[in-house]
Design a protein around this motif. Sequence first.
Motif, PDB file in Angstrom:
ATOM      1  N   HIS A  56       0.817  -1.222   0.000  1.00  0.00           N
ATOM      2  CA  HIS A  56       0.000   0.000   0.000  1.00  0.00           C
ATOM      3  C   HIS A  56       0.845   1.263   0.000  1.00  0.00           C
ATOM      4  CE1 HIS A  56      -3.937  -1.807   0.140  1.00  0.00           C
ATOM      5  NE2 HIS A  56      -3.422  -2.722   0.934  1.00  0.00           N
ATOM      6  N   HIS A  57       1.882   1.312   0.812  1.00  0.00           N
ATOM      7  CA  HIS A  57       2.735   2.501   0.832  1.00  0.00           C
ATOM      8  C   HIS A  57       3.429   2.686  -0.508  1.00  0.00           C
ATOM      9  CE1 HIS A  57       3.200   2.742   5.509  1.00  0.00           C
ATOM     10  NE2 HIS A  57       1.957   2.978   5.092  1.00  0.00           N
ATOM     11  N   GLY A  58       3.765   1.591  -1.175  1.00  0.00           N
ATOM     12  CA  GLY A  58       4.382   1.701  -2.496  1.00  0.00           C
ATOM     13  C   GLY A  58       3.458   2.364  -3.498  1.00  0.00           C
ATOM     14  N   PHE A  59       2.214   1.920  -3.553  1.00  0.00           N
ATOM     15  CA  PHE A  59       1.254   2.498  -4.488  1.00  0.00           C
ATOM     16  C   PHE A  59       0.844   3.913  -4.085  1.00  0.00           C
ATOM     17  CE2 PHE A  59       0.587  -1.934  -5.804  1.00  0.00           C
ATOM     18  CZ  PHE A  59       0.725  -1.764  -7.182  1.00  0.00           C
ATOM     19  N   GLU A  60       0.865   4.199  -2.781  1.00  0.00           N
ATOM     20  CA  GLU A  60       0.495   5.533  -2.294  1.00  0.00           C
ATOM     21  C   GLU A  60       1.666   6.512  -2.354  1.00  0.00           C
ATOM     22  OE1 GLU A  60      -0.832   4.604   1.639  1.00  0.00           O
ATOM     23  OE2 GLU A  60      -2.671   3.653   0.926  1.00  0.00           O
ATOM     24  N   LEU A  61       2.827   6.021  -2.792  1.00  0.00           N
ATOM     25  CA  LEU A  61       4.053   6.816  -2.882  1.00  0.00           C
ATOM     26  C   LEU A  61       4.466   7.395  -1.528  1.00  0.00           C
ATOM     27  CD1 LEU A  61       3.340   8.648  -6.275  1.00  0.00           C
ATOM     28  CD2 LEU A  61       4.558   6.489  -5.899  1.00  0.00           C
ATOM     29  N   ARG A  62       4.217   6.617  -0.485  1.00  0.00           N
ATOM     30  CA  ARG A  62       4.625   7.024   0.855  1.00  0.00           C
ATOM     31  C   ARG A  62       6.124   6.780   1.017  1.00  0.00           C
ATOM     32  NH1 ARG A  62       0.763   8.430   5.057  1.00  0.00           N
ATOM     33  NH2 ARG A  62      -1.283   8.103   4.134  1.00  0.00           N
ATOM     34  N   PRO A  63       6.760   7.512   1.927  1.00  0.00           N
ATOM     35  CA  PRO A  63       8.200   7.313   2.141  1.00  0.00           C
ATOM     36  C   PRO A  63       8.508   5.905   2.646  1.00  0.00           C
ATOM     37  CG  PRO A  63       7.415   9.314   3.230  1.00  0.00           C
ATOM     38  CD  PRO A  63       6.211   8.577   2.734  1.00  0.00           C
ATOM     39  N   HIS A  64       9.615   5.357   2.190  1.00  0.00           N
ATOM     40  CA  HIS A  64      10.037   4.027   2.644  1.00  0.00           C
ATOM     41  C   HIS A  64      10.279   4.004   4.156  1.00  0.00           C
ATOM     42  CE1 HIS A  64      10.241   2.621  -1.421  1.00  0.00           C
ATOM     43  NE2 HIS A  64      11.109   3.555  -1.750  1.00  0.00           N
ATOM     44  N   THR A  65      10.710   5.141   4.678  1.00  0.00           N
ATOM     45  CA  THR A  65      10.956   5.221   6.118  1.00  0.00           C
ATOM     46  C   THR A  65       9.677   4.987   6.901  1.00  0.00           C
ATOM     47  OG1 THR A  65      12.712   6.806   5.662  1.00  0.00           O
ATOM     48  CG2 THR A  65      11.974   6.642   7.941  1.00  0.00           C
ATOM     49  N   LEU A  66       8.552   5.488   6.403  1.00  0.00           N
ATOM     50  CA  LEU A  66       7.268   5.260   7.065  1.00  0.00           C
ATOM     51  C   LEU A  66       6.937   3.779   7.082  1.00  0.00           C
ATOM     52  CD1 LEU A  66       4.681   6.307   8.397  1.00  0.00           C
ATOM     53  CD2 LEU A  66       3.742   6.616   6.090  1.00  0.00           C
ATOM     54  N   THR A  67       7.197   3.114   5.970  1.00  0.00           N
ATOM     55  CA  THR A  67       6.958   1.676   5.897  1.00  0.00           C
ATOM     56  C   THR A  67       7.814   0.944   6.925  1.00  0.00           C
ATOM     57  OG1 THR A  67       6.484   1.918   3.549  1.00  0.00           O
ATOM     58  CG2 THR A  67       6.912  -0.315   4.336  1.00  0.00           C
ATOM     59  N   LEU A  68       9.054   1.355   7.080  1.00  0.00           N
ATOM     60  CA  LEU A  68       9.944   0.728   8.067  1.00  0.00           C
ATOM     61  C   LEU A  68       9.482   0.992   9.493  1.00  0.00           C
ATOM     62  CD1 LEU A  68      13.409   1.492   6.435  1.00  0.00           C
ATOM     63  CD2 LEU A  68      12.256  -0.727   6.588  1.00  0.00           C
ATOM     64  N   VAL A  69       9.055   2.211   9.764  1.00  0.00           N
ATOM     65  CA  VAL A  69       8.589   2.546  11.115  1.00  0.00           C
ATOM     66  C   VAL A  69       7.341   1.739  11.463  1.00  0.00           C
ATOM     67  CG1 VAL A  69       7.590   4.381  12.559  1.00  0.00           C
ATOM     68  CG2 VAL A  69       9.616   4.849  11.177  1.00  0.00           C
TER      69      VAL A  69
END
Length: 138
Positions: free
Chosen positions: A105-118
């Motif tokens: 979801h974060h990939g498709f939403e173009l969210r920062p990778h750091t957010l995905t890690l957190v």
Amino acid sequence: MSWFTASHIEWLAVILATIATFVVGFAWYHPRTLGPLWMRLVGLTEEEVRTAPPLRFVATGVVAFVTAIVLNVLMVELSVLSVGGGALFGAFLAFVMRAGNQVIHHGFELRPHTLTLVNGGHDIVALAVAGAIIGAFV
């Protein structure tokens, strides 16, 4: 669904595991730990977080409770019957199901990778702790 029966559920473990996920979340997202980074990444202020509607926390509690029930049932059915095994199993499930979901979801939403890690890191630690608690009871 003979594998999903209430007789397999250790209710005290489920309740403690549910509470533990909140404790992990409090520590993980606290203003002295990853809270400021997380707030910056999602675009929230500390005031917005502090005054969030209580219904959000109720919904989170319901999901955490149901997650602990499912984790308990799966651990019993798969004979994951120890603290260490429960921690590893919980972490593995969180890595695949919850962190993996965030990667998608974060990939498709173009969210920062750091957010995905957190967020993914939180889920892995929270379910590892929940699994360890359940493993102590089953």
